[in-house]
Every structure is written in C-alpha cells, then in structure tokens.
Design an enzyme around this catalytic site. Structure first.
Site, short mmCIF file in Angstrom:
data_model
loop_
_atom_site.label_atom_id
_atom_site.label_comp_id
_atom_site.label_asym_id
_atom_site.label_seq_id
_atom_site.Cartn_x
_atom_site.Cartn_y
_atom_site.Cartn_z
N GLU B 85 0.80 -1.23 0.00
CA GLU B 85 0.00 0.00 0.00
C GLU B 85 0.83 1.27 0.00
OE1 GLU B 85 -0.85 -2.68 1.59
OE2 GLU B 85 -2.96 -3.03 1.16
N HIS B 154 -9.83 -5.31 11.13
CA HIS B 154 -10.49 -5.12 9.84
C HIS B 154 -11.80 -4.37 9.97
CE1 HIS B 154 -7.58 -8.20 8.73
NE2 HIS B 154 -7.84 -7.96 7.47
#
Lengths: 382, 355
Positions: B85, B154
């Site tokens: 990322e 998450h």
C-alpha cells in the site's frame, strides 16, 4: 569511510594528465561499478571549455547559495529545518547535464539547489527560505517544500523516503502518457533502507517504469554512519533484481556519463535502474546538527582538500588552459555578487498578506467555512 | 453494470429524499452497480483516469466493484498492484502530480494505515505547501468501517481520522445515488478525495431516478441531504447508519416522534448549513456513527452546533457511536459494539421525553 578517503589518493594519481591540445579532450575518471549490468559505460567522457566553465559556474552558484543559506539561518531569517547540499553539487549538476527539463525530478528536503537547477531564480529560492510571497510556494513551504512544476520538479519532500514511490509514480505517468520522459528519484543513504523504496522498486521493475532510483550516499544517515545503519551499504546493489551503477559522485563528468547511460537505459524501455552516487556533505544533516559528533573535523577537511568537486573542476580547467586562476576567481566573484543581490531582493520581499492564508487549501476554491483559532474568528465565505 | 438494471413500471416507493416528480418508471441499482457504472463512465470520459489496487483488474475486484473494467479498458488502465500500500499509494500520488487522475483502491481502509503518510502528507498537504502550484487529483477509495465478523484489525472506521485533515476531501456514500454521484464528483475534483464506502451496502439495491443515470450526474461534495424530514429531533449520520436511522424513524413515528434524518454524504468539508437549519427546526440533536466515540465525527458535529446554535437546543446533544472497544469477533459481542436500530430508537425516545 576509509575506502572513500582511499580513493582520494588514487584519484589524484589517475591519468587526468591529458594536457591535450584537443579542444574536446576525453577525460578519465574513477571507473563505474556495475551490478547485474552486462556492459558498463567507459570511464571517460569528452568535454570542452564551454561545458566545463558552465559546470564550474553552476556548482559555484549552488555552493555559494548554500553557504549564504547557512548565514541566513544563523541570522534567524531562515527558520525551522534547513538541510544543506554543499559538497554534493556534482551529483545534481551531472544529472541535469544528462537529462531534460521535460523529465521529472524529485528529491528529499535537501532540495534548494534542485530548485535552481530546474529553473527558479536564486532570489525566489531565497524568498521561499525567508518565507516571503515571491517564493515558489509563496512562503508557505519553506526549505523543505520547494517545487517548480513548469520544469517538472516535484520537491522538496519532508518525509524521509516518501519521495521514492512518488518518483515511481512520476515515471508511471511518463510511460502512461507515452511522452518519452523519465523520472530521476533521489534519496539519501538513510532513506535507502526504507521499505517503501523496495515497494516502489518492485512495481517499477514489474511495470518497467522509466525511473532512475538515485541514492546520494553522503556516508551518513543523519548522524549514523553507513556501516551502522545499513547491513549492505553497497546501495547500488540494493535493487536486488534491478541492475545498478555506482558513480563517483564527487566528479561531475563521471556523473554526467553515468546518467547518460542511465537515462538511455530507461528511454530504451529497460525499466528502472538503481544508481549510487558516492558523495559527501560538508554540513551536518541539518543546521541543527553541527556534524562533528559522529565524524572528525579532519575527515571533513580531507574531503574538502582532496575531493571537492569545484576544486577538481578548477584544476581541470586550468590544466587544459581553458582559463587561469584569476579568471575562475572572477567567475566566483560574479557568483557571489549574483547571490548577494538575490539575498537583498529576497530580504526586501514581503510576507504573503494574511488574507491569503486560506488560499491553496483546495484547488482554486475556498472552503465555505474555515475554522480558525476559535469560532468567533473563523472565516465564512459564500 | 447498467446492463443489469431492470426497468419496471411501478408506483414510486417513497425512497427517502427522492425526486419530487412522480415517475412511472423506476430503476433499481445496487451500490456496487452504482460505483461500477460511475467508474466505467468516468474512464470513458477522460483517458487520464485509471484504476489501481489489489485484485482490481484480473480478479474483477475483491468486492467486485471494478468488475468488467479490466476486460473493457485493458491492463494499461486497470492495474493490479502487489500488496504494498505505501508503495502504490505513493505511485498514485506521483502520477497525479504529473496530471493523471488515478483511482487508487485500498481493499479496505484498514490497510490505508500502511500508506497514511502518502495520503495525508504527500496528497493532502502538497497543494498548500506548494502555494497552489502542484495539484493532486487523486481518488482513494474502498470499504470502510465494520463489515461482519471481521474482528478488530479489519473493522475500523476512518471517517474521523481522514476527516480531520485540511487539504483532503472525505466523502461517505450511503445509497446508489450517493455512490454514483460522489464517485463522479470525486474523480472530477482536482483535490485528493477519500471515498469511504461500506462493504455491507454494496449489495443493497436502491431506486434511482433517470437523472442519476445520466453520465454527467454528480452529487456536490460538501452538501448533506435530508433523507427524511422531521420536526422533533435531528439525527446527523452517514454511510450504513443512514439506513438504520431511516428504520428507526419509522419505528419512532409509531411513538409519535418525528425524526429528521440528515445524511452527511461528505465528512470534509461537512455541510454546516444543512445541520444548523435542521437543528433550528427540531431543537434536538443526536449524531450517529459506527466509529469510535473519542474524537469521532459526532464529537465534531456536536461541538460546532453547540458553538454556533446553542440557543436553539432544547436538550443536550448526544452521540450514538460504536463502542470504545476493539471489535470482537463473536456475533453477540460484535452486535453490542455497533449501534443497532433498537439502540437508536431507545436513545432518541429518551431524548425526546418531555418534548
């Protein structure tokens, strides 16, 4: 560091003894080192009086600019962080001699001279350092945040290593637009250990981005020497599956030749290249670092005496009879005058008027409400 | 995809805040279809728009938002990235520096933390730091907040964190109209825009007007939408909680409480005027979000309303938020940590006592 100094001796003994009568002599320099490169460029390059005088003046300008920045910082006219490039001028000068202004360039916070090499005036660059309106960022950026979009210079980046993926992105855009451009993405030996460098390199290799990853190895990541911060400090080999080139970064001709090779490599569609320019900074990491707690004054002096890029260019010019010592001193005097006038102009410039504080938060648009220190003084725009 | 829409002649159900024009025909569209069609149209419209992210191309997208786009536009414009990322967010920003218009997906916004420096420092601040010389027309998008049973790492909502950064725009679509309109507006905006979507809404179908189907349909960034008018209390909310607020409003109506539901649509810059006008009318305020309470979006909304419209409040404003606990996995425990419709009904009801 020892090997860096050792090469001082071999350098001076090397065959740059060609007092040839040719007006385009071929000058030798310390050979390149290669990593996973089948062919290396020769360690020599043709040059001439005009080019060498240009290099001399350019490096002298950058040197004088940084020395003046030191003075202005000590006068507290430049504030905050200030990272100086003196000692490393040959790297930038050699790179710019090999690439085009239509190619992209990006670097770290040690960026003042890049602003100049990409076309901004010393007066405007000083103005930015002094926080004045005529600076490239209107005084909103300061030392670490200089940009010159017209000639594809994208800063001036404060966070160590962040510029490296940005550089890969610039290269991506050149490839996407098919404009034949490339990106030179510069970072220091300290940043060379950053994970994002490897992430960017991986994608650059996968997608064959025209990106030259340039490590300016000035031997120290802030105050920590390379053998204490890098398990492998042959930074040109750190690209692993990406070929690499090592250049004597104290020699502008070597850098130029190396980057002619590197830029052709990219333009030929071979993907990225890692380049390490071995260099040295005379100042500490920044103006808050005296630069003597982690290295000796003797070391700094020995580089000044034996490896200085401007001194070596001076000697080359004189050896070839292209100018004498007095003429070169005259150039330096003229550079000093240019810089002094630029400082004068910058000092006379005004800070951005406060009603422009809230410009440039969004693109050509002002938020309808901007909270200031408290609700009452907040700004409403219709 | 537009191909999957069904055109039916049917009486227009009162889709909250829909067009006041009675239409004989109505189109159903899922949020996923809305996002996908918006991406496709914007890529057709402008060659500089390209997509990048993990699995966005050959896998058709982890959540199928980019389905079919690689097949249509090819691998030069829809690009699979490695799981890196920080690297690819930086590449997206660098590409934007040079004039491209990347739409960079984070598979979920949780993973944006790997790249937060590039989003905030390289994208968000560069236009200002450069005195307006380097603009950054990048879009970061992906699902945000809790899904179901994906546990603590998450499930984080990033509305408050990115919403606090000057220089960024942050939008949160709820329904398909929001999704199409905000996606298009974000891509056309020359600023860095974060689109915080919601995984559980992707499959939900909403009726949309013909106007929404227009290729140039946009929803203005910075404007909230009153989804349901009311007179007793204002609930300010965004994303999935808009739907919960609408359900709660139906329940509360049976108790004689009229709840006005304000869908923020944009977290930064949020729509002060719509909120103030609503509070001036109802005199009561509750905020509703899935994220953590401390320094959340609700904390901001209540602070500003209290600073600017205190005289209009008949009661202390309150927040309904996710619990201040790392999200647990077990279903019962997870449900205790996310506002449910009965929670909203209970709180609003209590706040309206004595009104």
């Amino acid at each position: 560091m020892k090997s860096f100094l050792r090469s001082v001796v071999s350098r001076r003994m090397m065959g740059r003894h060609s007092r040839s009568m040719s007006s385009n002599p071929s000058i030798e320099f310390t050979p390149f080192k290669g990593y996973k490169l089948e062919e290396l460029p020769d360690n020599k390059i043709e040059t001439n009086k005009e080019e060498c005088l240009k290099f001399f003046r350019e490096m002298a300008l950058y040197r004088r600019f940084e020395i003046m920045a030191d003075t202005l910082y000590k006068q507290r006219l430049i504030r905050g962080f200030c990272h100086l490039y003196d000692g490393q001028e040959a790297v930038l000068t050699g790179i710019e001699a090999a690439i085009k202004l239509t190619d992209s360039l990006i670097t770290s916070y040690r960026c003042h001279t890049h602003q100049l090499s990409r076309g901004d005036t010393p007066a405007n660059a000083f103005a930015e350092l002094l926080g004045r309106e005529s600076g490239c960022s209107k005084g909103k950026g300061g030392s670490m945040h200089m940009y010159y979009k017209k000639n594809n210079f994208f800063g001036g980046n404060g966070i160590v290593g962040a510029q490296v993926p940005l550089g890969a992105g610039l290269a991506f855009a050149h490839k996407y637009k098919k404009d034949g451009g490339l990106c030179v993405s510069m970072y220091g030996d300290g940043a060379a250990n950053q994970g994002q460098v490897f992430e960017a390199a991986n994608m650059a290799a996968l997608w064959k981005l025209p990106c030259i990853f340039v490590c300016e190895n000035n031997q120290y990541g802030m105050g920590t020497a390379i053998d204490r911060h890098a398990a492998n400090h042959d930074f040109y080999t750190r690209g692993h599956y990406i070929p690499g080139l090592w250049i004597d970064g104290m020699d502008v001709l070597a850098v130029k030749k190396g980057f002619e090779f590197a830029s052709q490599w990219c333009r030929d569609g071979n993907g990225p290249l890692f380049v390490e320019c071995q260099t040295y900074r005379y100042h500490g990491h920044s103006m808050s670092d005296p630069g003597v707690s982690y290295r000796t004054r003797e070391e700094v002096q020995s580089v000044r005496k034996g490896r200085d890029c401007i001194e070596n260019m001076r000697n080359l010019i004189i050896e070839h009879g292209w100018a004498d010592s007095a003429e070169l001193k005259a150039i330096e005097k003229e550079v000093r005058k240019e810089i002094d006038e630029a400082v004068k102009a910058a000092k006379a410039a005004k800070e951005l008027p406060s009603d422009h504080l809230t410009d440039d938060i969004y693109y050509q648009e002002r938020p309808s409400f901007i909270r200031m220190i408290d609700e009452q003084t907040s700004l409403h725009h219709s | 995809m537009l191909a999957r829409q069904v055109l039916r002649a049917m009486p227009r159900r009162s889709s909250p805040g829909g067009s006041s024009v009675n239409r004989l025909f109505s189109t159903e569209m899922t949020v996923r279809e809305a996002l996908n069609s918006a991406l496709e149209e914007e890529m057709k419209r402008d060659d500089n728009v390209f997509l990048m992210g993990e699995e966005v191309a050959q896998y058709d997208g982890a959540y199928k938002i980019t389905k079919g786009l690689w097949a249509k536009f090819g691998g030069d414009r829809v690009i699979d990235t490695p799981i890196t990322e920080m690297g690819f967010a930086g590449i997206a920003v660098g590409a934007a520096f040079q004039g491209l218009r990347p739409v960079c997906e984070f598979m979920t916004w949780n993973f944006s933390m790997q790249a937060i420096d590039q989003v905030v420092n390289s994208a968000g601040k560069t236009y200002y730091m450069s005195g307006g010389s380097i603009d950054v027309p990048v879009v970061f998008r992906g699902p945000n907040g809790p899904a179901a049973a994906v546990a603590a790492q998450h499930s984080q909502c990033f509305a408050a964190w990115y919403g606090s950064v000057p220089g960024l725009k942050v939008v949160c679509p709820y329904d398909s109209e929001d999704a199409r309109g905000l996606m298009k507006a974000a891509i056309r905006d020359n600023n860095p825009v974060c689109i915080l979507e919601n995984e559980l809404l992707y499959g939900v179908s909403f009726a949309v007007d013909d106007a929404v189907l227009d290729p140039d349909f946009t929803v203005p960034i910075g404007k909230a939408k009153v989804m349901r008018e009311g007179t007793d209390m204002t609930v300010v909310t965004f994303s999935k909680m808009v739907g919960f607020a609408m359900e709660a409003a139906e329940e509360l109506a049976k108790q004689g409480i009229s709840l006005e539901v304000v869908n923020l649509r944009t977290i930064r810059p949020y729509d002060r005027d719509t909120i103030i006008n609503s509070v001036m009318k109802t005199n009561r305020l509750v905020t509703l979000e899935e994220g953590w309470p401390q320094s959340g979006v609700g904390a901001e909304i209540i602070s500003f309303v209290s600073e600017t419209a205190f005289d209009y409040l008949d009661a202390a404003p309150e927040r309904i938020t996710g619990a201040d606990i790392p999200m647990p996995y077990a279903q019962g425990l997870e449900n205790m940590c996310i506002p449910q419709v009965p929670d909203i009904v209970r709180v609003v009801s209590r706040m309206c006592q004595g009104k």
